[in-house]
Design a protein around this motif. Structure first.
Motif, PDB file in Angstrom:
ATOM      1  N   GLU A 145       0.824  -1.214   0.000  1.00 31.74           N
ATOM      2  CA  GLU A 145       0.000   0.000   0.000  1.00 31.74           C
ATOM      3  C   GLU A 145       0.862   1.270   0.000  1.00 31.74           C
ATOM      4  N   GLY A 146       1.878   1.279   0.859  1.00 31.33           N
ATOM      5  CA  GLY A 146       2.741   2.462   0.985  1.00 31.33           C
ATOM      6  C   GLY A 146       3.594   2.676  -0.247  1.00 31.33           C
ATOM      7  N   ILE A 147       4.100   1.583  -0.777  1.00 32.45           N
ATOM      8  CA  ILE A 147       4.951   1.693  -1.971  1.00 32.45           C
ATOM      9  C   ILE A 147       4.137   2.260  -3.136  1.00 32.45           C
ATOM     10  N   GLU A 148       2.938   1.715  -3.302  1.00 28.79           N
ATOM     11  CA  GLU A 148       2.084   2.173  -4.409  1.00 28.79           C
ATOM     12  C   GLU A 148       1.737   3.658  -4.255  1.00 28.79           C
ATOM     13  N   ALA A 149       1.383   4.049  -3.023  1.00 22.72           N
ATOM     14  CA  ALA A 149       1.002   5.448  -2.795  1.00 22.72           C
ATOM     15  C   ALA A 149       2.176   6.389  -3.068  1.00 22.72           C
ATOM     16  N   LEU A 150       3.361   6.013  -2.590  1.00 20.27           N
ATOM     17  CA  LEU A 150       4.534   6.878  -2.787  1.00 20.27           C
ATOM     18  C   LEU A 150       4.924   6.952  -4.266  1.00 20.27           C
ATOM     19  N   GLN A 151       4.871   5.795  -4.918  1.00 17.63           N
ATOM     20  CA  GLN A 151       5.227   5.781  -6.346  1.00 17.63           C
ATOM     21  C   GLN A 151       4.276   6.646  -7.157  1.00 17.63           C
ATOM     22  N   LYS A 152       2.999   6.606  -6.769  1.00 18.82           N
ATOM     23  CA  LYS A 152       1.983   7.374  -7.494  1.00 18.82           C
ATOM     24  C   LYS A 152       2.153   8.881  -7.265  1.00 18.82           C
ATOM     25  N   ALA A 153       2.451   9.240  -6.007  1.00 19.81           N
ATOM     26  CA  ALA A 153       2.556  10.671  -5.671  1.00 19.81           C
ATOM     27  C   ALA A 153       3.866  11.280  -6.176  1.00 19.81           C
ATOM     28  N   HIS A 154       4.942  10.500  -6.142  1.00 14.88           N
ATOM     29  CA  HIS A 154       6.263  11.029  -6.518  1.00 14.88           C
ATOM     30  C   HIS A 154       6.937  10.056  -7.484  1.00 14.88           C
ATOM     31  N   LYS A 155       6.605  10.217  -8.758  1.00  9.98           N
ATOM     32  CA  LYS A 155       7.075   9.265  -9.777  1.00  9.98           C
ATOM     33  C   LYS A 155       8.586   9.321  -9.975  1.00  9.98           C
ATOM     34  N   ASP A 156       9.201  10.434  -9.537  1.00  9.58           N
ATOM     35  CA  ASP A 156      10.633  10.645  -9.757  1.00  9.58           C
ATOM     36  C   ASP A 156      11.480  10.197  -8.555  1.00  9.58           C
ATOM     37  N   VAL A 157      10.870   9.599  -7.552  1.00  6.69           N
ATOM     38  CA  VAL A 157      11.622   9.237  -6.336  1.00  6.69           C
ATOM     39  C   VAL A 157      11.831   7.723  -6.276  1.00  6.69           C
ATOM     40  N   ASP A 158      13.091   7.309  -6.254  1.00  7.12           N
ATOM     41  CA  ASP A 158      13.379   5.884  -6.103  1.00  7.12           C
ATOM     42  C   ASP A 158      13.243   5.482  -4.638  1.00  7.12           C
ATOM     43  N   ILE A 159      12.820   4.230  -4.414  1.00  7.69           N
ATOM     44  CA  ILE A 159      12.559   3.743  -3.062  1.00  7.69           C
ATOM     45  C   ILE A 159      13.562   2.640  -2.724  1.00  7.69           C
TER      46      ILE A 159
END
Ligand code: URA
Length: 208
Positions: A164-178
């Protein structure tokens, strides 16, 4: 879409087992979170830009390689503080910013109460640090704040995430690697990661 890197190095996984164990005491918990912070930093910074300089050894002049740009560590308070020493041990020249967030226990939404960054970090590599990527709300809000400085190379650094968190972060900040070391099963109804490691801030600071 930002890429997701999950480390499965045996040393890191060994330390994660210690950190997950509810019988691990505060001191050992804190030490292991910091040690994981040091170990993951090698991987996160693998592609940092470098430049050539000349140094003089006791024997002769030679060319040497140094980091070309600043690194800024931004812990998301409070749990993010737990990884700062570990990361800074590996990058002693790193500057440190802070974003203070707490989670409204009812809405699970982050409330920001503090933000302070070093000056002129537009060209720096900024590591946004929070051991837990749970709903993703705090990470998203913190990175929104970091982006106001003009910083462009922002990487999220954590320990345990969930889909859930990974998807939300990826969606909000497409330019940020996790960068994390485990993707756990899910979030529970209280916003905790399952199986996770419990409340990371409480376990780091002995507040429960
Ligand atoms: N924050 C924590 O400290 N632990 C979780 O499981 C989720 C958010």
């Amino acid at each position: 879409m930002g890429k997701v890197t999950v480390f499965n190095h045996p040393l890191i996984q060994h330390k994660l087992a210690i950190v997950r164990d509810k019988y691990t005491n505060t001191k050992t918990f804190r030490e292991n979170v910091n040690e994981i912070g040091s170990l993951v930093t090698y991987e996160i910074t693998r592609d940092l830009e470098t430049k050539e300089i000349e140094v003089e050894t006791p024997i002769s002049k030679t060319k040497a390689i140094v980091l070309a740009k600043d690194v800024v560590i931004v812990p998301i308070l409070r749990a993010g503080l737990g990884m700062v020493d570990g990361i800074q041990n590996v990058i002693p020249t790193a500057k440190i910013g802070h974003v203070g967030m707490y989670r409204d226990e009812e809405t699970l939404k982050p409330i920001m109460y503090y933000a302070k960054f070093p000056k002129e970090i537009t060209d720096a590599t900024v590591l946004a640090v929070d051991p837990m990527l749970a709903t993703g709300n705090s990470a998203i809000a913190a990175i929104n704040e970091i982006k106001k400085t003009g910083a462009k190379d922002i990487r999220f650094v954590g320990l345990v995430g969930c889909p859930e968190g990974i998807e939300a972060l990826q969606k909000a900040h497409k330019d940020v690697d996790i960068y994390i070391i485990s993707i756990d099963e899910k979030l529970n109804e209280k916003g905790y990661i399952v199986p996770g490691l419990g409340d990371c801030g409480d376990r780091l600071f002995g507040t429960k």
